[in-house]
Motif scaffolding. Structure first.
Motif, PDB file in Angstrom:
ATOM      1  N   ARG A  21      12.156   3.317   8.567  1.00 30.12           N
ATOM      2  CA  ARG A  21      10.764   3.784   8.497  1.00 30.12           C
ATOM      3  C   ARG A  21       9.807   2.734   9.078  1.00 30.12           C
ATOM      4  O   ARG A  21       8.788   3.087   9.690  1.00 30.12           O
ATOM      5  CB  ARG A  21      10.394   4.108   7.044  1.00 30.12           C
ATOM      6  CG  ARG A  21      11.097   5.338   6.504  1.00 30.12           C
ATOM      7  CD  ARG A  21      10.443   5.841   5.208  1.00 30.12           C
ATOM      8  NE  ARG A  21      11.241   6.891   4.600  1.00 30.12           N
ATOM      9  CZ  ARG A  21      11.284   8.153   5.018  1.00 30.12           C
ATOM     10  NH1 ARG A  21      10.541   8.509   6.056  1.00 30.12           N
ATOM     11  NH2 ARG A  21      12.034   9.039   4.389  1.00 30.12           N
ATOM     12  N   ASP A  22      10.120   1.461   8.900  1.00 38.70           N
ATOM     13  CA  ASP A  22       9.286   0.403   9.488  1.00 38.70           C
ATOM     14  C   ASP A  22       9.311   0.483  11.017  1.00 38.70           C
ATOM     15  O   ASP A  22       8.274   0.336  11.678  1.00 38.70           O
ATOM     16  CB  ASP A  22       9.779  -0.970   9.030  1.00 38.70           C
ATOM     17  CG  ASP A  22       9.457  -1.252   7.570  1.00 38.70           C
ATOM     18  OD1 ASP A  22       8.561  -0.567   7.030  1.00 38.70           O
ATOM     19  OD2 ASP A  22      10.095  -2.146   6.973  1.00 38.70           O
TER      20      ASP A  22
ATOM     21  N   GLN B 296       7.248   3.429  12.052  1.00 39.65           N
ATOM     22  CA  GLN B 296       5.818   3.161  11.883  1.00 39.65           C
ATOM     23  C   GLN B 296       5.270   2.343  13.052  1.00 39.65           C
ATOM     24  O   GLN B 296       4.188   2.641  13.584  1.00 39.65           O
ATOM     25  CB  GLN B 296       5.588   2.409  10.564  1.00 39.65           C
ATOM     26  CG  GLN B 296       4.132   2.090  10.260  1.00 39.65           C
ATOM     27  CD  GLN B 296       3.281   3.336  10.116  1.00 39.65           C
ATOM     28  OE1 GLN B 296       3.716   4.321   9.523  1.00 39.65           O
ATOM     29  NE2 GLN B 296       2.073   3.314  10.676  1.00 39.65           N
TER      30      GLN B 296
ATOM     31  N   GLU C  37       2.478   3.586  15.829  1.00 40.27           N
ATOM     32  CA  GLU C  37       1.257   2.822  16.099  1.00 40.27           C
ATOM     33  C   GLU C  37       1.098   2.537  17.594  1.00 40.27           C
ATOM     34  O   GLU C  37      -0.015   2.609  18.128  1.00 40.27           O
ATOM     35  CB  GLU C  37       1.280   1.516  15.304  1.00 40.27           C
ATOM     36  CG  GLU C  37       1.119   1.718  13.800  1.00 40.27           C
ATOM     37  CD  GLU C  37       1.290   0.422  13.018  1.00 40.27           C
ATOM     38  OE1 GLU C  37       1.562  -0.630  13.657  1.00 40.27           O
ATOM     39  OE2 GLU C  37       1.159   0.450  11.770  1.00 40.27           O
TER      40      GLU C  37
ATOM     41  N   ASN D 100       0.608   9.116  13.927  1.00 46.33           N
ATOM     42  CA  ASN D 100       1.171   8.752  12.625  1.00 46.33           C
ATOM     43  C   ASN D 100       2.688   8.918  12.654  1.00 46.33           C
ATOM     44  O   ASN D 100       3.247   9.617  13.501  1.00 46.33           O
ATOM     45  CB  ASN D 100       0.545   9.571  11.495  1.00 46.33           C
ATOM     46  CG  ASN D 100       0.826  11.066  11.641  1.00 46.33           C
ATOM     47  OD1 ASN D 100       1.960  11.507  11.531  1.00 46.33           O
ATOM     48  ND2 ASN D 100      -0.223  11.847  11.879  1.00 46.33           N
ATOM     49  N   SER D 101       3.356   8.272  11.722  1.00 45.04           N
ATOM     50  CA  SER D 101       4.820   8.223  11.735  1.00 45.04           C
ATOM     51  C   SER D 101       5.459   9.597  11.546  1.00 45.04           C
ATOM     52  O   SER D 101       6.499   9.899  12.134  1.00 45.04           O
ATOM     53  CB  SER D 101       5.323   7.266  10.650  1.00 45.04           C
ATOM     54  OG  SER D 101       4.848   7.654   9.374  1.00 45.04           O
TER      55      SER D 101
END
Length: 672
Positions: free
Chosen positions: A489-490, A493, A497, A502-503
């Motif tokens: 998820r990082d 993300q 960006e 958005n993710s």
């Protein structure tokens, strides 16, 4: 010899010539004194010998020897003799020499009366020839049709389809310059315009269409054939067939392939390559190194055009054409009269002028890449090593060349050297593509920890790319990492960006690629489909929503979306959680309507293959839609699609149950 040639017996003519030269020791006519005296072959006999060599394999070497004598003696040559040399090269599959011959003709076409009509049976010294035509007279262009056809066939035989098209474009450019035409013209118009000058030479038409089909430009092949037939009939021909059987065969092939694959008008890599070649031809042929003020800027523009053309040609696996373009431009820039021997090596990668290549980063990068794709990895490495030696003070201006050089080392299998060079390069030369090249190598070697470290370094150096993040995600799921989903998820993300979104939206747009990369187990968890018992329904609901959205927007539907819906349909109807799975049909009629949409999209995107037909048949049978199954199989057969025996058996069984009229047709197909 003349009588044999007139009777279309070049083999007998050549036999007579060989007997006179070898057995009887006869060199030529008694009046032959100039151009070397009695120890040289009579020029007319030699000219007729070159004409006769078109019909025999293994004569190209002798034909080229005689052609060099013609050039040394500065005498005229017949158009038929030039055709004989070209066809001798064709018989021996020597496309490089055939190409050099055509280039020499083009470079020297403005010499008055150098090329003469063979029917006049006269070969003379050029100094004694009375000029009867202007150097700007375009009539010579039409006579090159059979020669160009032979050169193109020779290129096609070695899969150098792009080189064949380049030859035709060069001749069109020469004719266009003569006619002082400046209008923009499509490829179809350009090719048809030159074919018209040759009165639609059937051999040239076949060669041009074959080249286009080799590049998968089926629609353009169809267009030039139909243009040829239309124009010939316009000129008054009443023949039922105005084009040859060979041309019609290629036309039928192009129609068949175009119906299967189509010819995309936008994003077509072959059309991109041809566009770049056309730009290059225009720039290089108009270059004037005498204009001091504009010469430098003009030369920089040509370098950029050449790099882009080579890149496009290498991308479509026509690396030999990349070499041809490079050497052709290098010779054009020299401006001096080119001897035939230099033109014979115009496609030789070993003959590339490395000093010429090193005038520009983008140009050198494409030279290294072309050599790499042509399996000349040793030459690629030599050029790259020379670059490293000559720029010890800094490589900051050679980022593209470093990318190509490192890739060449990896292709050679020298991954350790590639990584070592990467680690030693200065920060100024670092770029996102280079990080991806190294990361891809590390991933193939399953050095997952090194991949993760490389990803972190790229972020620090400002060299992020989506390709690198994808490889990093693969590294996370392939190695021991705590809290994999959190780490994934990082990465998502950060990617979102960089893309200004958005993710959640970033992941939904790339779900199918992510699934293929890290597997359904992790992909479903990233999508918050946490329940193992319903996650397949979650994915199906997502796929149906996507196909409806893409259809409404007129966008292409992904293969994975189509396949997921088809494979899920055979599982039957959804009765529970209708609010949660609002996109999934709850009745057979709704499924039939959805499958019709899926079939349409599969046909539109050329994804409807035999395996997908089998899946659709299973789905129709599971939904108890036997009549729809029969109609689908029959329509697939009528459209020319390949249908497996499984689907035919299922359709036949359904036809028996429904007492369908299709029973006999299906039984006949199964009996074959």
């Amino acid at each position: 010899m003349r009588a044999c040639l007139m009777c279309n017996r070049p083999d007998v003519a050549l036999e007579a010539f060989d007997r006179c030269i070898n057995d009887l020791g006869i060199v030529g006519g008694g009046e032959w004194q100039w151009g070397g005296g009695r120890d040289r072959i009579d020029p007319l006999c030699r000219d007729m010998a070159m004409r006769a060599m078109k019909g025999k394999k293994g004569t190209s070497e002798m034909a080229l020897k005689f052609f060099q004598e013609v050039l040394d003696e500065d005498v005229t040559i017949s158009i038929e003799a030039l055709q004989g040399i070209a066809e001798a090269c064709e018989h021996d599959r020597d496309w490089e020499t055939a190409l050099g011959l055509l280039f020499y003709i083009l470079k020297n076409h403005n010499r008055p009366n150098w090329i003469v009509d063979g029917s006049k049976q006269e070969i003379r010294e050029l100094l004694s020839v009375v000029t009867k035509q202007s150097p700007d007279d375009p009539s010579w262009m039409a006579e090159l049709g059979p020669i160009l056809a032979s050169v193109m066939r020779t290129c096609n035989a070695d899969s150098n389809f792009g080189t064949a098209i380049f030859c035709l474009l060069l001749i069109d450019n020469a004719a266009n310059n003569v006619a002082a035409t400046t209008e923009e013209r499509s490829l179809t118009i350009k090719m048809s315009a030159y074919l018209s000058k040759t009165e639609f030479c059937n051999d040239l038409l076949v060669a041009a269409m074959a080249s286009l089909c080799g590049l998968r430009l089926y629609q353009i092949a169809i267009d030039i054939f139909e243009t040829a037939e239309r124009d010939i009939r316009t000129k008054g021909s009443t023949d039922v067939r105005v084009t040859s059987d060979a041309a019609r065969s290629v036309y039928q092939y192009a129609l068949l392939e175009n119906s299967k694959h189509g010819t995309p008008e936008t994003g077509n890599p072959s059309m991109r390559a041809i566009f770049e070649i056309e730009r290059l031809i225009e720039a290089a042929t108009s270059y004037d190194n005498q204009k001091d003020g504009d010469a430098l800027e003009q030369w920089k523009s040509i370098q950029a055009n050449l790099a882009e053309a080579m890149k496009a040609c290498t991308y479509i696996r026509q690396s030999n054409l990349s070499f041809v373009l490079f050497n052709w431009v290098a010779l054009q820039m020299k401006g001096a009269k080119q001897d035939f021997s230099s033109l014979q090596k115009i496609a030789d990668p070993v003959e590339l002028d490395d000093v010429f290549a090193m005038q520009s980063d983008s140009l050198l990068a494409e030279v290294v890449s072309a050599r790499r794709w042509n399996t000349n990895t040793a030459d690629s490495n030599n050029v790259f090593e020379s670059l490293l030696r000559n720029n010890a003070s800094g490589m900051g201006d050679w980022a593209n060349s470093c990318n190509a050089g490192v890739s060449a080392l990896l292709v050679k299998g020298d991954g350790d050297a590639a990584v070592k060079i990467f680690n030693a390069l200065e920060k100024k030369v670092m770029n996102p593509d280079l990080f991806v090249i190294i990361a891809d190598h590390l991933a193939k070697e399953q050095q997952w920890v090194a991949v993760r470290d490389l990803y972190k370094t790229a972020l620090q150096e400002g060299c992020y790319s989506e390709e690198l993040s994808a490889i990093a995600m693969k590294a996370v799921v392939s190695s021991e990492v705590d809290s994999r989903i959190i780490v994934l998820r990082d990465i998502i993300q950060i990617a979102a960006e960089y893309n200004g979104t958005n993710s959640e939206l970033w992941l939904r747009e790339r779900y199918w690629q992510i699934k293929g990369l890290i597997g359904f187990k992790y992909a479903r968890l990233l999508m918050w489909w946490n329940d193992p018992s319903t996650c397949n329904l979650d994915e199906l609901n997502f796929a149906i929503a996507e196909i409806n959205e893409h259809t409404a927007n007129g966008a292409d539907v992904r293969f994975e979306t189509i396949r997921t819906i088809i494979k899920s349909a055979k599982q039957g109807l959804v009765q529970d959680n209708l609010d949660k799975y609002r996109w999934i049909p709850s009745s057979a009629e709704e499924w039939k309507e959805l499958l019709q949409l899926v079939i349409y999209q599969a046909q539109l995107t050329n994804h409807l293959d035999s395996r997908m037909i089998d899946e659709l048949v299973r789905s129709y049978i599971a939904l108890d839609c036997r009549e729809d199954c029969i109609h689908f199989v029959v329509n697939s057969l009528h459209s020319g699609a390949r249908v497996n025996k499984f689907s035919l058996h299922q359709a036949l069984e359904a036809a028996h149950l429904e007492s369908s009229d299709a029973v006999n047709d299906l039984q006949m197909l199964l009996s074959k």
